[in-house]
Write a protein that holds these residues in place. Structure first.
Motif, short mmCIF file in Angstrom:
data_model
loop_
_atom_site.label_atom_id
_atom_site.label_comp_id
_atom_site.label_asym_id
_atom_site.label_seq_id
_atom_site.Cartn_x
_atom_site.Cartn_y
_atom_site.Cartn_z
N ARG A 230 100.66 34.13 10.08
CA ARG A 230 99.43 33.59 10.64
C ARG A 230 99.69 32.25 11.34
O ARG A 230 99.07 31.92 12.34
N TRP A 231 100.64 31.47 10.80
CA TRP A 231 101.08 30.23 11.45
C TRP A 231 101.66 30.54 12.83
O TRP A 231 101.31 29.90 13.83
N ASP A 233 101.10 33.28 14.58
CA ASP A 233 100.02 33.79 15.43
C ASP A 233 99.34 32.66 16.18
O ASP A 233 99.07 32.74 17.38
N ARG A 234 99.04 31.57 15.45
CA ARG A 234 98.33 30.45 16.06
C ARG A 234 99.21 29.77 17.13
O ARG A 234 98.72 29.43 18.21
N LEU A 235 100.49 29.59 16.82
CA LEU A 235 101.38 28.96 17.79
C LEU A 235 101.55 29.84 19.03
O LEU A 235 101.55 29.34 20.16
N GLN A 237 99.47 32.11 20.16
CA GLN A 237 98.21 32.12 20.91
C GLN A 237 98.11 30.86 21.78
O GLN A 237 97.68 30.93 22.94
N GLY A 238 98.52 29.72 21.23
CA GLY A 238 98.50 28.48 21.99
C GLY A 238 99.45 28.51 23.18
O GLY A 238 99.22 27.82 24.18
N THR A 242 101.99 36.92 22.75
CA THR A 242 101.85 37.74 21.55
C THR A 242 103.25 38.13 21.08
O THR A 242 104.07 38.57 21.89
#
Length: 403
Positions: A230-231, A233-235, A237-238, A242
């Motif tokens: 999830r960490w 995923d956030r990076l 996305q920023g 994907t």
């Protein structure tokens, strides 16, 4: 500069999970073979030299069983990954090679050219595992005197240059760590090799999010893996991207859980406590955040090694790097793989001692179960080269022995 697209061309699109094996280029044995991440070169345990003949057996076995690729490590403790896999490509037909390499030890233009050559001569069977380097002492032995944070900065520049070259650009770059002028490949790789990248530190995450195709984690308990993904995923996305996710694990799988735990316990039966202390002292000096997390799972002792259902931390007592194994009946190991898959893991890089025999235990025991569950299919055509795993003679699972 605008955000780069995904850096590589993924393997042929196909539903289901992908499985890779491991090539023990530091030697193999019936016990845990040490090496890497601060563990001394020539560690005990290797009774099968890493000859081309033996590595060819492991590679051909993995190919027959349905593994898609095989990871080859990098470091002073093993054979060179580029050269070993280039030779093994000649004795295999379909198997891909996840070649681990260190960006700081060769120029980006040369790395891009080597990858393009490998793809042409192997028929597109190169995958690349980017290893930034977590051990300053080992990096300095290779002539690299940057600190950890600077190594990740250089890695970011390196991968930017390399992937631009692979996509046909003429690259001039004057950065903090790297400088090239008018670099251009005469022949681009086809396909562009996907980039696999592992790293749990604050420095690693943003580089992985910007540059890699498959982010790798070592085998931690599912809750810890979920938090890490999830960490990422956030990076990602920023960064407008994907990622795919993979996990690196050992496996000890048998017809019954009791047999599997007996095999696991045999690996550390009569364990030399002095050797464990020596290995752990070396690993304690590692700068790798992932290595620190591996050490925390077992705490340097053989007590309470089952750190999550069917997840055993005994390997990490004597080996650097990936230190956990999935242990259990074929069905139990399949269950745990599906548990990781539900978190988003789609690629599994596996190994076991000895690598030849353990590949068959997994390939003939677990893969057919996952195929019946609709989670996996053999990468070779059913009626093509005949590489179809046989059905296992698997009995019911039994309660695990004390670990």
């Amino acid at each position: 500069m605008p955000l780069e697209p995904a850096t590589g061309t993924p393997p042929e699109p196909r539903d289901g999970l992908r499985f890779h094996w491991f090539l023990p280029t530091n030697g193999d044995g019936r016990d845990i073979v040490g090496g890497g991440h601060g563990v001394a070169v020539q560690s005990a345990g290797a009774i099968r030299p890493a000859t081309l003949g033996y590595l060819g057996q492991v590679a051909r076995g993995a190919e027959q069983l349905g593994f898609e690729g095989a990871l080859t490590p990098t470091g002073a403790w093993c054979e060179d990954a580029w050269l070993a896999t280039a030779m093994l490509a000649e004795v295999t037909r379909r198997l891909k090679f996840i070649v681990a390499f260190r960006p700081g030890l060769l120029s980006p233009m040369l790395a891009a050219q080597m990858a393009a050559t490998f793809q042409r001569y192997s028929g597109g069977r190169l995958l690349l595992n980017v290893v930034t380097g977590g051990e300053t002492a080992e990096q300095q032995a290779y002539g690299d005197f940057l600190g950890k944070a600077e190594r990740y900065q250089r890695c970011d520049e390196f991968l930017d240059i390399v992937t631009r070259l692979w996509h046909g650009e003429t690259v001039s770059h004057d950065g903090r760590h790297l400088r090239v002028a008018g670099a251009r490949l005469a022949r681009r790789p086809d396909p562009v090799p996907p980039l696999y990248f592992g790293g749990s530190s604050a420095e690693a995450g943003p580089v992985a999010a910007r540059r890699c195709d498959v982010y790798l984690t070592w085998g931690e308990p599912p809750a810890a893996v979920d938090a890490k993904l999830r960490w990422m995923d956030r990076l990602a996305q920023g960064a407008g991207r994907t990622l795919r996710y993979g996990i690196r694990l050992h496996v000890i799988t048998r017809d019954t859980a009791h047999e599997a735990w007996m095999a696991a316990n045999r690996l550390i039966r009569g364990i030399d406590e002095a050797m464990v202390r020596e290995v752990q002292e070396g690993l304690a000096a590692s700068e790798s955040e992932g290595q620190r997390r591996m050490r925390e799972l077992h705490g340097g002792t053989a007590d309470n090694l089952e750190v999550s259902p069917n997840l055993w931390a005994g390997i990490g007592l004597l080996r650097g790097g990936a230190g956990t194994a999935l242990v259990g009946s074929h069905a139990e190991v399949a269950d745990r793989i599906e548990e990781y898959a539900e978190l988003g893991i789609s690629e599994f890089i596996l190994s076991g001692y000895p690598h030849l025999e353990e590949a068959y235990w997994f390939g003939e025991g677990v893969l057919p179960i996952l195929r019946r569950r609709g989670r996996w299919q053999h990468p070779a055509p059913e009626n093509g080269d005949g590489l179809v795993p046989s059905a296992p003679a698997s009995g019911p699972g039994q309660p695990a022995a004390a670990s």
